[in-house]
Design a protein around this motif. Structure first.
Motif, mmCIF file in Angstrom:
data_model
loop_
_atom_site.group_PDB
_atom_site.id
_atom_site.type_symbol
_atom_site.label_atom_id
_atom_site.label_comp_id
_atom_site.label_asym_id
_atom_site.label_seq_id
_atom_site.Cartn_x
_atom_site.Cartn_y
_atom_site.Cartn_z
ATOM 1 N N SER A 272 0.839 -1.195 0.000
ATOM 2 C CA SER A 272 0.000 0.000 0.000
ATOM 3 C C SER A 272 0.870 1.240 0.000
ATOM 4 O O SER A 272 1.854 1.336 0.733
ATOM 5 C CB SER A 272 -0.920 -0.009 1.238
ATOM 6 O OG SER A 272 -1.827 1.054 1.203
ATOM 7 N N PHE A 273 0.524 2.213 -0.833
ATOM 8 C CA PHE A 273 1.293 3.457 -0.922
ATOM 9 C C PHE A 273 0.388 4.570 -1.420
ATOM 10 O O PHE A 273 -0.621 4.321 -2.086
ATOM 11 C CB PHE A 273 2.508 3.292 -1.839
ATOM 12 C CG PHE A 273 2.204 2.612 -3.145
ATOM 13 C CD1 PHE A 273 1.862 3.342 -4.284
ATOM 14 C CD2 PHE A 273 2.241 1.225 -3.248
ATOM 15 C CE1 PHE A 273 1.570 2.712 -5.483
ATOM 16 C CE2 PHE A 273 1.954 0.581 -4.453
ATOM 17 C CZ PHE A 273 1.617 1.330 -5.573
ATOM 18 N N LYS A 274 0.739 5.798 -1.064
ATOM 19 C CA LYS A 274 -0.077 6.950 -1.448
ATOM 20 C C LYS A 274 0.824 8.106 -1.836
ATOM 21 O O LYS A 274 1.661 8.557 -1.055
ATOM 22 C CB LYS A 274 -1.000 7.350 -0.290
ATOM 23 C CG LYS A 274 -2.089 8.335 -0.683
ATOM 24 C CD LYS A 274 -3.135 8.456 0.421
ATOM 25 C CE LYS A 274 -4.286 9.328 -0.012
ATOM 26 N NZ LYS A 274 -5.338 9.412 1.043
ATOM 27 N N ASN A 275 0.671 8.572 -3.073
ATOM 28 C CA ASN A 275 1.462 9.689 -3.605
ATOM 29 C C ASN A 275 2.964 9.455 -3.409
ATOM 30 O O ASN A 275 3.701 10.354 -3.005
ATOM 31 C CB ASN A 275 1.048 11.010 -2.946
ATOM 32 C CG ASN A 275 -0.409 11.355 -3.195
ATOM 33 O OD1 ASN A 275 -0.929 11.113 -4.283
ATOM 34 N ND2 ASN A 275 -1.070 11.914 -2.200
ATOM 35 N N GLN A 276 3.399 8.250 -3.705
ATOM 36 C CA GLN A 276 4.800 7.886 -3.492
ATOM 37 C C GLN A 276 5.594 8.038 -4.789
ATOM 38 O O GLN A 276 5.173 7.546 -5.839
ATOM 39 C CB GLN A 276 4.909 6.455 -2.991
ATOM 40 C CG GLN A 276 6.330 6.084 -2.540
ATOM 41 C CD GLN A 276 6.355 4.755 -1.827
ATOM 42 O OE1 GLN A 276 5.648 3.824 -2.189
ATOM 43 N NE2 GLN A 276 7.177 4.651 -0.785
ATOM 44 N N PRO A 277 6.737 8.734 -4.741
ATOM 45 C CA PRO A 277 7.587 8.856 -5.937
ATOM 46 C C PRO A 277 8.019 7.480 -6.439
ATOM 47 O O PRO A 277 8.227 6.553 -5.651
ATOM 48 C CB PRO A 277 8.780 9.680 -5.436
ATOM 49 C CG PRO A 277 8.254 10.436 -4.262
ATOM 50 C CD PRO A 277 7.266 9.508 -3.605
ATOM 51 N N PHE A 278 8.189 7.371 -7.747
ATOM 52 C CA PHE A 278 8.473 6.085 -8.376
ATOM 53 C C PHE A 278 9.790 5.497 -7.880
ATOM 54 O O PHE A 278 9.918 4.272 -7.716
ATOM 55 C CB PHE A 278 8.503 6.253 -9.897
ATOM 56 C CG PHE A 278 8.161 5.002 -10.656
ATOM 57 C CD1 PHE A 278 7.950 3.787 -10.017
ATOM 58 C CD2 PHE A 278 8.039 5.033 -12.046
ATOM 59 C CE1 PHE A 278 7.617 2.630 -10.713
ATOM 60 C CE2 PHE A 278 7.711 3.882 -12.765
ATOM 61 C CZ PHE A 278 7.503 2.687 -12.096
ATOM 62 N N ASP A 279 10.798 6.338 -7.655
ATOM 63 C CA ASP A 279 12.083 5.787 -7.209
ATOM 64 C C ASP A 279 11.986 5.201 -5.808
ATOM 65 O O ASP A 279 12.607 4.177 -5.502
ATOM 66 C CB ASP A 279 13.197 6.836 -7.295
ATOM 67 C CG ASP A 279 12.922 8.080 -6.467
ATOM 68 O OD1 ASP A 279 11.754 8.284 -6.057
ATOM 69 O OD2 ASP A 279 13.872 8.856 -6.229
#
Length: 339
Positions: A272-279
C-alpha cells in the motif's frame, strides 16, 4: 536517571495518565530545571493542537495485533520466519537471496558511551531477506515484526539501565512497559526512546526518507547530528527525516480516516502506498519481490503513484501503474528496467 524519570512523567502528563503523587514529582522537576520547563511548554502546545479524541486508536491497534499474530507466549525469546505460501497474501516471485545488511560505522557510533565494542560485537542479529517477514520476541517480552531486507541487533538479555537495539530497515515494535529501563531503538539517522508503546520504524540505507509512525503511547525521538533537539510523538504522529532535516506529519490512511493505514499495511502482507515517488516505490517493490529495478528514464523517478495491492504479482502491479503514468518496462530474470 533523572532524565529518564522526567521522560516517563512527561509522557504520562501529556496523555493524562499521571497520578496526583506523580504530578507533584513532575512539578518539582519543572521548578528545578529550566530546560525541562521549556520542553514541557513546547510539547504541551503541540500536544493540544489536536484536541479531537482518537476514538479508534485502540481498535486500530487491536486489529494490528490480530493481523500480526501477536499474543502472549511462555518463552522469553522466539523467532518465527513466515515463509511464502500459495494461499496467503504473500506473492511468489523469483527466488533471490539477499546479503546480510551490516550496520554502518555511523550506526556503530550511536552506541551508548558505556557500551564497549566487544559488547556490541556480541549482540545477536536477525536478518530477514527479501519477500519474507519475521517475528522476534526479545528477552524482556518486547515483540518485533521485521519487514523484508531488514536487520536488527539485540542482546540475549537486557542487563543494564536501558534496553537497546539497532535497526537497519523496517520493523514494528510492541514494547514491553518497564519504567525503570527505557527501550531505545538506534537507527542511522535518529534514536527512539520509549517506556512501553507500539510504533513502526522505517530506516533503510537505500531510502532517501526515513520515518517513524506512532500507533499508541508516546515516543521521544533524538538525533545524533542535533544533540539539543528532541521530538515527542503522540498517537497517529509520523516523523519524516530527509537530508538530516525532520518534519512532523500524520500517519497515512489509504482511503479515509479509520481505514487501512499505509505505514502498517505490510504487517498484513499488503502493498500500500499513497502519492509515493516512483524511485521510492521501486525500492519497496524490490524488497517485496526480490528483484533489482533500474531506471533508464530518470524523468520517471519523480512520478507519484497511489495503490493498494494484495495478491498481485510484480507484472500485475506494473501493468496497473502504467494506467496512471505511461512508461515501459521489461523483466529479465531478477531484474526490471523502467524506461
Amino acid at each position: 536517571m533523572i532524565e529518564d524519570r522526567f521522560t516517563e512523567l512527561l509522557a504520562k502528563k501529556l496523555t493524562g495518565e499521571i497520578s496526583p503523587e506523580e504530578s507533584q514529582e513532575f512539578n518539582s522537576l519543572l521548578i528545578s530545571n529550566e530546560g525541562y520547563r521549556k520542553e514541557y511548554e513546547s510539547l504541551k502546545t503541540y500536544w493540544q493542537q489536536d484536541e479531537e479524541p482518537q476514538n479508534n486508536i485502540a481498535g486500530i491497534f487491536e486489529d494490528i495485533k490480530r493481523r500480526t499474530d501477536i499474543h502472549e507466549r511462555e518463552e522469553q525469546e522466539k523467532v518465527k520466519i513466515y515463509q511464502l505460501k500459495k494461499q496467503n497474501n504473500w506473492l511468489r516471485g523469483v527466488a533471490a537471496t539477499a546479503a546480510v545488511l551490516l550496520l554502518s560505522f555511523g550506526a556503530y557510533k550511536l552506541l551508548n558511551k558505556n557500551t564497549s565494542a566487544t559488547a556490541y560485537a556480541a549482540l545477536k542479529q536477525l536478518h530477514t531477506p527479501s519477500r519474507i517477514t519475521s517475528h522476534l520476541i526479545l528477552a524482556d517480552g518486547t515483540q518485533v515484526t521485521l519487514n523484508s531486507e531488514s536487520s536488527i541487533k539485540y542482546p540475549a538479555s537486557f542487563d543494564g539501565k536501558t534496553r537497546e537495539v539497532y535497526l537497519n530497515g523496517e520493523a514494528y515494535f510492541d514494547v514491553k512497559h518497564d519504567a525503570q529501563h527505557p527501550f531505545i531503538v538506534h537507527t542511522s539517522k535518529f534514536n527512539i526512546r520509549v517506556l512501553g508503546t507500539a510504533f513502526d520504524v522505517k530506516s533503510y540505507d537505500n531510502d532517501a526518507v526515513k520515518e517513524a509512525t506512532l500507533i499508541r503511547g508516546s515516543i521521544r525521538v533524538t538525533f545524533p547530528n542535533q544533540p539539543n533537539t528532541a521530538v515527542m510523538l503522540k498517537p497517529t504522529d509520523k516523523l519524516l527525516m530527509q537530508n538530516d532535516q525532520y518534519q512532523l506529519t500524520k500517519q497515512t490512511y489509504y482511503n479515509q480516516p479509520g481505514g487501512d493505514i499505509v505505514e502498517t499495511a505490510w504487517l498484513s502482507n499488503k502493498l500500500s502506498f499513497k502519492n509515493q515517488p516512483f524511485d521510492q516505490l521501486a525500492n519497496t517493490l524490490s524488497r517485496r519481490f526480490g528483484i533489482a529495478i533500474k531506471f533508464d528514464n530518470n524523468n520517471l523517478k519523480n512520478s507519484t503513484f497511489t495503490g493498494d495491492y494484495d495478491r498481485e504479482d510484480l507484472n500485475q502491479v506494473l501493468l496497473s501503474l502504467q494506467t496512471v503514468k505511461p512508461f515501459h518496462y521489461r523483466i529479465k530474470g531478477n531484474s526490471v528496467v523502467i524506461y
